[in-house]
Design an enzyme around this catalytic site. Sequence first.
Site, PDB file in Angstrom:
ATOM      1  N   TRP A 187       0.850  -1.185   0.000  1.00  0.00           N
ATOM      2  CA  TRP A 187       0.000   0.000   0.000  1.00  0.00           C
ATOM      3  C   TRP A 187       0.887   1.237   0.000  1.00  0.00           C
ATOM      4  O   TRP A 187       1.846   1.319   0.772  1.00  0.00           O
ATOM      5  CB  TRP A 187      -0.883  -0.045   1.250  1.00  0.00           C
ATOM      6  CG  TRP A 187      -1.819   1.109   1.422  1.00  0.00           C
ATOM      7  CD1 TRP A 187      -2.627   1.671   0.475  1.00  0.00           C
ATOM      8  CD2 TRP A 187      -2.056   1.819   2.626  1.00  0.00           C
ATOM      9  NE1 TRP A 187      -3.356   2.686   1.031  1.00  0.00           N
ATOM     10  CE2 TRP A 187      -3.042   2.799   2.356  1.00  0.00           C
ATOM     11  CE3 TRP A 187      -1.562   1.727   3.934  1.00  0.00           C
ATOM     12  CZ2 TRP A 187      -3.521   3.686   3.316  1.00  0.00           C
ATOM     13  CZ3 TRP A 187      -2.044   2.606   4.893  1.00  0.00           C
ATOM     14  CH2 TRP A 187      -3.015   3.578   4.582  1.00  0.00           C
ATOM     15  N   ASP A 268      -0.831  -6.110   9.206  1.00  0.00           N
ATOM     16  CA  ASP A 268      -1.802  -5.086   8.841  1.00  0.00           C
ATOM     17  C   ASP A 268      -3.061  -5.822   8.394  1.00  0.00           C
ATOM     18  O   ASP A 268      -3.077  -6.440   7.326  1.00  0.00           O
ATOM     19  CB  ASP A 268      -1.265  -4.200   7.713  1.00  0.00           C
ATOM     20  CG  ASP A 268      -2.209  -3.047   7.389  1.00  0.00           C
ATOM     21  OD1 ASP A 268      -1.868  -2.216   6.534  1.00  0.00           O
ATOM     22  OD2 ASP A 268      -3.310  -2.980   7.987  1.00  0.00           O
ATOM     23  N   LYS A 304     -13.260  -0.953   5.979  1.00  0.00           N
ATOM     24  CA  LYS A 304     -13.887  -1.731   4.910  1.00  0.00           C
ATOM     25  C   LYS A 304     -14.937  -2.685   5.429  1.00  0.00           C
ATOM     26  O   LYS A 304     -16.049  -2.716   4.925  1.00  0.00           O
ATOM     27  CB  LYS A 304     -12.832  -2.538   4.135  1.00  0.00           C
ATOM     28  CG  LYS A 304     -12.013  -1.708   3.177  1.00  0.00           C
ATOM     29  CD  LYS A 304     -10.833  -1.065   3.864  1.00  0.00           C
ATOM     30  CE  LYS A 304      -9.955  -0.344   2.857  1.00  0.00           C
ATOM     31  NZ  LYS A 304      -9.036   0.596   3.537  1.00  0.00           N
TER      32      LYS A 304
END
Lengths: 458, 430
Positions: A187, A268, A304
């Site tokens: 990311w 993560d 999310k």
Amino acid sequence: MRPELTLPTGHASSPTDRRLNALLRHLSSSSSSSSSAMDTNNSISPSPTSAFQHDSVFSHVVQAPEDPILGVTVAYNKDPSPVKLNLGVGAYRTEEGKPLVLNVVRKAEQQLVNDRARVKEYLPIIGLAEFNKLSAKLIFGADSPAIQENRVTTVQCLSGTGSLRVGAEFLAKHYHQRTIYVPLPTWGNHPKVFTLAGLSVKTYRYYDPATRGLNFQGLLEDLGSAPAGAIVLLHACAHNPTGVDPTLQQWEQIRQLMRSKKLLPFFDSAYQGFASGSLDADAQSVRMFVADGGECLAAQSYAKNMGLYGERVGALSIVCKTADVAGKVESQLKLVIRPMYSNPPIHGASIVAAILRDRNLYSEWTIELKAMADRIISMRHQLCDALRARGTPGDWSHIIKQIGMFTFTGLNSKQVTFMTKEYHIYMTSDGRISMAGLSSKTVPHLADAIHAAVTRVV
Amino acid sequence: MRRFFTSTARRRCSTKNIAWWDHVLPAPKDPIVGVTEAFHADSSPNKINLGVGAYRDDEGRPVVLQCVREAEARIAGSRFLESNSAAVSSKMVEESVKLVYGQDSDVVNEGRFAGVQALSGTGACRLFAEFQRRFHPESRIYLPDPTWSNHHNIWRDAQVPAKNYHYYHPDSKGLNFSALIDDIKNAPDGSFFLLHPCAQNPTGVDPTEDQWKEISYQCKVKNHFPFFDMAYQGFASGDLEKDARAIRIFLEDEHLIGCAQSFAKNMVLYGHRVGCLSILCNDSKQGAAVRSQLQQIASAMYGSPPVHGVLLVSTILSNPDMKSLWIEEVKMMLYRIQKMRTTLQESLENLDSPLNWENITKQVGLFFFSGLTPNQVAQLAREFHIYMTRDGRISMSGVTTGNVNYLANAIHEVTRSSKEETKILCNIGA
């Protein structure tokens, strides 16, 4: 730096008069007249109080480059085309292309609003206690021995980003190794977060463009040659941006290697439940590491999987060898947080806690979560089928092999630019598309665009 | 799960691993937050929490403003999913900065500023500190002595060294104005000064309007950068405009200031972490550049601030009826604080305390800087279950009609129990 100017003439604005009078008062021993200062002491250097504007002390500041991911949305918004498609940022969209508020979130929020006894006091520095406990259970499993032995400290943070930053700052202060290894690619915000926290960032091989899958050999070699004790960032599931995850067997090998080299795992977890549709399955990698009794960090995001993007809800957990150490670590985490933002925001965490603690709401949530994950999987199949139907050259099976919100298409930046220009498809230049931005209606358009790009642009 | 591993795997289990955190020492408790923790641990029915500056009503309960309830009912369910819809955030910023710079401010109308929402006052200060470090890496920050304790932590963690400037005069319990001016004059040109525009925390001592003009003038002579931490707008005089007077003076003198704003206190939105950071610039282009840099810093720290609080503030400030209601509610809160100040002072005077308590009503804002020594503070906690920070700062919002007499008696007890301390206080009290 002060320019020598004569007094401005005919100046009528009273603030200027007042300043000039103040200046005179300082320079003369008698009280000043209230008349304009024009006709008095001409040897005054007027610059400090003149109307001339000094340059800002920040005039040397240049415009920062736009965030590449958010920049995609900016460009998309500017496009007037009716067939434009935003496949940039990883925010879930419905079949109708609309953002989604989960029903269970609406219910929880209404509960909060209706409860007139609720107040808006500061949360403790480490956040809402109930939220922290429930979050730890969610990622580590309710029966996790680490939780039962009180070896886990969990602190509420601002979504995944905030959890990563707080964890990294803690490591930079208290951990003996200041290097973190991140997968290549990762990311876009990861390197910035870690660098600003005071860590130095290195990479380990991860994605194999040839197979559009995992470069497992390269991964093992690179982690194997990392210095003992180095920190290693691991995407718990649904790797961003590639969608390529290790198998459970591969995870086991990674675990063994890391423990033998005393590498510190920093997970993560941004997509728990979103990858496979199962919250437990998506946490397997993390639980494997915790089960061996070792230590690790885990950053969780509810952006999310609960659709709470804007509320910034997340948690950082640090699994320690003993409860005593966990207590000390927690106290030090407070010292990182207090000078950053004092304490975390209450709203999002309250919604999450309300859902996780209530059996019915939790169950409803898992159903809605699975529906989102299933829709994405369905998009993968539809796109793959559409490309095969067009006879688009190449092997597109990676679209259905990759996991989570994103597909790393393998398209190069020239092809991406072409697709944006000719077909109004917006995506990041690394060829990553957000499957969440697709619908059954728009799949054909995307397939056409990919087909054109692959056949006409090299 | 271990039993499913092979013996090879078990050899690699980390039972023999280095314990990575053994050297981690327990951290010292935050002086302000630690007070609340101690208070919660106390089971006495008489306990009073005078630590953190969070508003309480006369029953000692936290409140939710009516304007906030209305705003919340309005926005429930209509959430913005992505990290801040640009329209909402810029609306909130625009309305926020108008509060400090003026509704008709040229600077705002012409866009000659960089503004971003921030995580309340703390977050706004931290963003600025990080920005200062990045673009003026050699600079330091001048902080008033005393100041909110977290200011030191914030600039330290941003790696900007801090220096104190004279502010509070313990003898007069007022402003040490001449020393303050000297410090401004003696600092190197172009230094960064942090100023509390009203209701200084912890002392409650504010400069007069004339003194502000002088401070502004001296800062202008030295080309200093004034940074305002506006955490209590409305809590000094009850009038939002009046409380922004210091900032307006600096604007009139054409300083290009920075300002951190918090809505924690004046909108009672503590837990939502809503605030704003603004930096005045030469023109809107520079404003855009500075803003882009601030967003970069925020993006690597927490992404963006939580949208719920932003929506609440934006809704209240953009809706004239709600804004009027809010202004009234701020006045009501302040009137209660002022009434408690008066009552506490009268109670102490009625107890024939030998000390001079006029500073209770002279100081402004949420706090009374009592001058109590650390020993007296400890005694209050130990014997009377009254909690405040070690520096003797009393949060007046913790005082109610129900407990003010108990508090007055307790303070009277501890201040007459030590002859030495009493003598000193007596001598300087006049």
